[in-house]
Write an enzyme that holds these catalytic residues in place. Sequence first.
Site, mmCIF file in Angstrom:
data_model
loop_
_atom_site.group_PDB
_atom_site.id
_atom_site.type_symbol
_atom_site.label_atom_id
_atom_site.label_comp_id
_atom_site.label_asym_id
_atom_site.label_seq_id
_atom_site.Cartn_x
_atom_site.Cartn_y
_atom_site.Cartn_z
ATOM 1 N N ASP A 1 3.343 3.745 1.517
ATOM 2 C CA ASP A 1 2.638 3.155 2.217
ATOM 3 C C ASP A 1 1.636 3.845 2.791
ATOM 4 O O ASP A 1 1.790 5.181 3.610
ATOM 5 C CB ASP A 1 3.734 2.530 3.370
ATOM 6 C CG ASP A 1 3.191 1.594 4.480
ATOM 7 O OD1 ASP A 1 1.995 1.572 4.499
ATOM 8 O OD2 ASP A 1 4.080 1.042 4.923
ATOM 9 N N HIS B 1 1.899 -2.540 2.435
ATOM 10 C CA HIS B 1 2.797 -2.297 3.982
ATOM 11 C C HIS B 1 3.800 -2.942 4.226
ATOM 12 O O HIS B 1 4.697 -2.453 4.667
ATOM 13 C CB HIS B 1 1.645 -2.184 4.692
ATOM 14 C CG HIS B 1 1.890 -2.068 6.210
ATOM 15 N ND1 HIS B 1 2.508 -1.199 6.673
ATOM 16 C CD2 HIS B 1 1.677 -2.878 7.304
ATOM 17 C CE1 HIS B 1 2.711 -0.897 8.151
ATOM 18 N NE2 HIS B 1 2.159 -2.299 8.384
ATOM 19 N N SER C 1 5.868 -3.084 11.377
ATOM 20 C CA SER C 1 4.736 -2.157 11.564
ATOM 21 C C SER C 1 4.470 -1.541 13.080
ATOM 22 O O SER C 1 5.443 -1.105 13.534
ATOM 23 C CB SER C 1 3.317 -3.084 11.238
ATOM 24 O OG SER C 1 2.381 -2.332 11.079
#
Length: 661
Positions: free
Chosen positions: A579, A624, A493
């Site tokens: 995502d 995610h 991320s």
Amino acid sequence: MQRKSKLFLQALKYSIPHLGKCMQKQHLNHYNFADHYYNRIKLKKYHLTKCLQNKPTVSELARNIPSRSFSSKDFLPIKQENEKSLSENMDAFEKVRTKLETQPQEEYEIINAEVKHGGFVYYQEGCCLVRSKDEEADNDNYEVLFNLEELKLDQPFIDCIRVAPDEKYVAAKIRTEDSEASTCIVVKLSDQPVMEASFPNVSSFEWVKDEEEEDVLFYTFQRNLRCHDVYRATFGDNKRNERFYTEKDPSYFVFLYLTKDSRFLTINIMNKTTSEVWLIDGLSPWDPPVLIQKRIHGVLYYVEHRDDELYILTNVGEPTEFKLMRTAADTPAIMNWDLFFTMKRNTKVVDLDMFKDHCVLFLKHSNLLYVNVIGLADDSVRSLKDGKSVPMTIFHKTDSEDLQKKPLLVHVYGAYGMDLKMNFRPERRVLVDDGWILAYCHVRGGGELGLQWHADGRLTKKLNGLADLEACIKTLHGQGFSQPSLTTLTAFSAGGVLVGALCNSNPELLRAVTLEAPFLDVLNTMMDTTLPLTLEELEEWGNPSSDEKHKNYIKRYCPYQNIKPQHYPSIHITAYENDERVPLKGIVNYTEKLKEAITEHAKDAGEGYQAPNVVLDIQPGGNHVIEDSHKKITAQIKFLYEELGLDSTSVFENLKKYLKF
């Protein structure tokens, strides 16, 4: 008790709104806060710390709320309490270790949501929500409350459970690995449990009981990753479901939190730097909520309650300076659990919850591991630009010889004021067993050292995190931990920003990189306000659409913007097709531009030049990050071993002990 609390809330309605004026006129710290408002909200130094420092146990894992730690030098518990609590923790820990060491490694599983209420434990068993008597929780004697397969979801699992006060109902939040969308089910507990209701897209939820002994479920509704609406619902003969609060500002999100004594429900409205809390009396949940303190930019606070007193934990005031204990770098000793628990009481740098409850396999072979914590007092780890000390945590086997020839895997995050995750993962254990060194770099932008540590790594200070990461890796090499040709770096991320930036600025420090759902195109993403998180994250990255200073600064470090023809480390990227947090488009654009730059560089590099490998692994689903994806784990490990020219036979044999292929 009920009358006293109602009088307290009535007084609160008139006294608290004036606090905002005081805060705007002068810098408010804990001292003048207490001087001016002690009669309205009592702040006891000892009570405040003791009430708020207790961490949830494993049975409270369902309390998935964003957490930050704020404190003041004057808000410290007395020494005797510290020692007593430490002793109790150690006793509990020894019981856990004794029990776990008798279990085969192959049977280790990471615990899902589990909660104790009354004399029962509620948890997931297979595809079912179940409960068992507390004393029988370790046996197979349980009652099935709901079969998750009825929801017709692909491999559903429970990530949060809440039980109504008198155990008439239980609510559970259910989702799948390939999606962040959650469904909340409400089950009526009886001789024949039955699902009373289900609500889609629920984020947080809590139960309260009103003065008529009726259970009321409060929950927040999430749409496109934004959580702005709060509902309350009742069941049985008096069914109703109504929305009673909507947050208008799209840069804020809302979550619910029940005070530890279950007396008040707090509605927390937050963005990255500012918060506002409304209080609902658990005995009068139909009354209008009471505002504790209106939002003031830069002021974060949380509210707890005990014995008719509110305890407010805030970032306003002077923070405590944490002192980090560390093992001596030249001490060839085994992992010292006493030392770790002492550290736990004094610092947030190392999150020892991972060791206490989730790190079974580290516990089982603690004599094989050596932990070297380079701490705040250590001058050897310094950011090259401003001399800031940067903490690191390093794992390796105690019997390792010539560490300079061992492979190194560096972990980094450095964003949103969040701590770098060091929780147990099977793949990390097998890497250590196979001789790897694991290093965790707690760079600025994260939350390990409090709010200032975060502030020093966000907006126009993002480059500090990059300088910290570069300094950490160079220090590791300088102290004899591995070398550039054996050094790998991993992140997920927002951690991808620092990793991508380092690959552009100092690629010679690395041999290979693995990224998962990485944020790589900061500039274009933050200029697209149609994306669900852009407005919410302006406080972290800046607003390049309206602020030229922010735009130019982002251009300096944005991984996508700074790709150039040069030699890069090999890079493996795992991305997810749907995502919503990190758009796939940005990752694909980055990968294509990187490959073009590598190809261009290879033309001028001459014969014999070995170009780095760039792998983009796009997996289906809308989640995610999927931590337990076996396919992802094996692909990343295979990539690292191949890039470093290592034999992966033994590591995959060991991995089979923990993963069900």
